[in-house]
Design a protein around this motif. Structure first.
Motif, PDB file in Angstrom:
ATOM      1  N   GLU A  12       0.820  -1.217   0.000  1.00  0.00           N
ATOM      2  CA  GLU A  12       0.000   0.000   0.000  1.00  0.00           C
ATOM      3  C   GLU A  12       0.855   1.269   0.000  1.00  0.00           C
ATOM      4  O   GLU A  12       0.316   2.369   0.054  1.00  0.00           O
ATOM      5  CB  GLU A  12      -0.919   0.004   1.227  1.00  0.00           C
ATOM      6  N   GLY A  42       2.818   4.516  -0.872  1.00  0.00           N
ATOM      7  CA  GLY A  42       2.675   5.559  -1.876  1.00  0.00           C
ATOM      8  C   GLY A  42       3.453   6.777  -1.431  1.00  0.00           C
ATOM      9  O   GLY A  42       3.672   6.974  -0.223  1.00  0.00           O
ATOM     10  N   LYS A  74       3.469  12.880  -1.010  1.00  0.00           N
ATOM     11  CA  LYS A  74       2.800  13.976  -1.714  1.00  0.00           C
ATOM     12  C   LYS A  74       2.450  13.525  -3.130  1.00  0.00           C
ATOM     13  O   LYS A  74       3.268  12.910  -3.808  1.00  0.00           O
ATOM     14  CB  LYS A  74       3.708  15.197  -1.782  1.00  0.00           C
ATOM     15  N   PRO A  75       1.252  13.862  -3.593  1.00  0.00           N
ATOM     16  CA  PRO A  75       0.876  13.448  -4.951  1.00  0.00           C
ATOM     17  C   PRO A  75       1.812  14.003  -6.020  1.00  0.00           C
ATOM     18  O   PRO A  75       1.996  13.379  -7.062  1.00  0.00           O
ATOM     19  CB  PRO A  75      -0.547  13.977  -5.123  1.00  0.00           C
ATOM     20  N   ASN A  83      -0.515   3.593  -9.732  1.00  0.00           N
ATOM     21  CA  ASN A  83      -1.784   2.879  -9.587  1.00  0.00           C
ATOM     22  C   ASN A  83      -2.715   3.600  -8.604  1.00  0.00           C
ATOM     23  O   ASN A  83      -2.348   3.889  -7.482  1.00  0.00           O
ATOM     24  CB  ASN A  83      -1.524   1.447  -9.120  1.00  0.00           C
ATOM     25  N   GLY A  84      -3.900   3.886  -9.068  1.00  0.00           N
ATOM     26  CA  GLY A  84      -4.906   4.514  -8.222  1.00  0.00           C
ATOM     27  C   GLY A  84      -4.809   6.021  -8.102  1.00  0.00           C
ATOM     28  O   GLY A  84      -5.597   6.639  -7.389  1.00  0.00           O
ATOM     29  N   PHE A  85      -3.872   6.647  -8.808  1.00  0.00           N
ATOM     30  CA  PHE A  85      -3.694   8.093  -8.701  1.00  0.00           C
ATOM     31  C   PHE A  85      -4.982   8.839  -9.043  1.00  0.00           C
ATOM     32  O   PHE A  85      -5.364   9.775  -8.354  1.00  0.00           O
ATOM     33  CB  PHE A  85      -2.553   8.565  -9.613  1.00  0.00           C
ATOM     34  N   ARG A 128      -8.032   7.813  -8.798  1.00  0.00           N
ATOM     35  CA  ARG A 128      -9.069   7.614  -7.772  1.00  0.00           C
ATOM     36  C   ARG A 128      -8.786   8.451  -6.530  1.00  0.00           C
ATOM     37  O   ARG A 128      -9.702   9.008  -5.940  1.00  0.00           O
ATOM     38  CB  ARG A 128      -9.159   6.137  -7.385  1.00  0.00           C
ATOM     39  N   THR A 129      -7.532   8.509  -6.135  1.00  0.00           N
ATOM     40  CA  THR A 129      -7.204   9.229  -4.902  1.00  0.00           C
ATOM     41  C   THR A 129      -7.011  10.722  -5.115  1.00  0.00           C
ATOM     42  O   THR A 129      -7.152  11.494  -4.169  1.00  0.00           O
ATOM     43  CB  THR A 129      -5.943   8.633  -4.245  1.00  0.00           C
ATOM     44  N   HIS A 130      -6.702  11.122  -6.335  1.00  0.00           N
ATOM     45  CA  HIS A 130      -6.451  12.541  -6.639  1.00  0.00           C
ATOM     46  C   HIS A 130      -7.127  12.930  -7.951  1.00  0.00           C
ATOM     47  O   HIS A 130      -6.467  13.342  -8.910  1.00  0.00           O
ATOM     48  CB  HIS A 130      -4.946  12.809  -6.729  1.00  0.00           C
ATOM     49  N   PRO A 131      -8.461  12.809  -8.027  1.00  0.00           N
ATOM     50  CA  PRO A 131      -9.157  13.007  -9.307  1.00  0.00           C
ATOM     51  C   PRO A 131      -9.061  14.415  -9.871  1.00  0.00           C
ATOM     52  O   PRO A 131      -9.244  14.594 -11.076  1.00  0.00           O
ATOM     53  CB  PRO A 131     -10.609  12.657  -8.972  1.00  0.00           C
ATOM     54  N   HIS A 152      -6.261  16.449  -9.349  1.00  0.00           N
ATOM     55  CA  HIS A 152      -4.873  16.922  -9.262  1.00  0.00           C
ATOM     56  C   HIS A 152      -4.364  17.361 -10.629  1.00  0.00           C
ATOM     57  O   HIS A 152      -4.675  16.740 -11.651  1.00  0.00           O
ATOM     58  CB  HIS A 152      -3.978  15.817  -8.688  1.00  0.00           C
TER      59      HIS A 152
END
Length: 104
Positions: free
Chosen positions: A11, A13, A16-17, A41-43, A45-48, A50
């Protein structure tokens, strides 16, 4: 370091995005395309919302298509980018990549 962190914690990551794209680019540059994909992966979803989402999407599609030969997986990434950001400055690049991939 990112590979080690992911091996210990799937998990993991970046904190910071803004770090995701740069780490993924570095992983790809050193011949670790799968690591790059794991980092991204999942960027979306977690930072729509950004600012890096279009660049991350294009990088992921490039890796899928150019490095891993997975055009069928790259296509929906690019199509989603164009649906979500049709007027973004990176949209023409996404369109060019889609044309290069073609249809299957």
């Amino acid at each position: 370091v990112a590979a080690e962190a992911l091996s210990r914690d799937p998990e993991f990551g970046p904190a910071k995005p803004e770090q995701v794209r740069r780490l993924a680019e570095a992983a790809r540059e050193v011949g670790r395309p799968k690591l790059a994909l794991k980092l991204m992966n999942g960027f979306g979803r977690t930072h729509p919302d950004h600012d890096d989402l279009p660049a991350v999407s294009i990088l992921a599609a490039r890796i899928l298509s150019e490095d891993l030969g997975q055009d069928a997986k790259a296509r929906p990434v690019l199509e989603g980018l164009l649906r979500q950001f049709p007027e973004h400055p990176m949209a023409p690049e996404a369109e060019r990549l889609l044309q290069a991939i073609g249809t299957a």
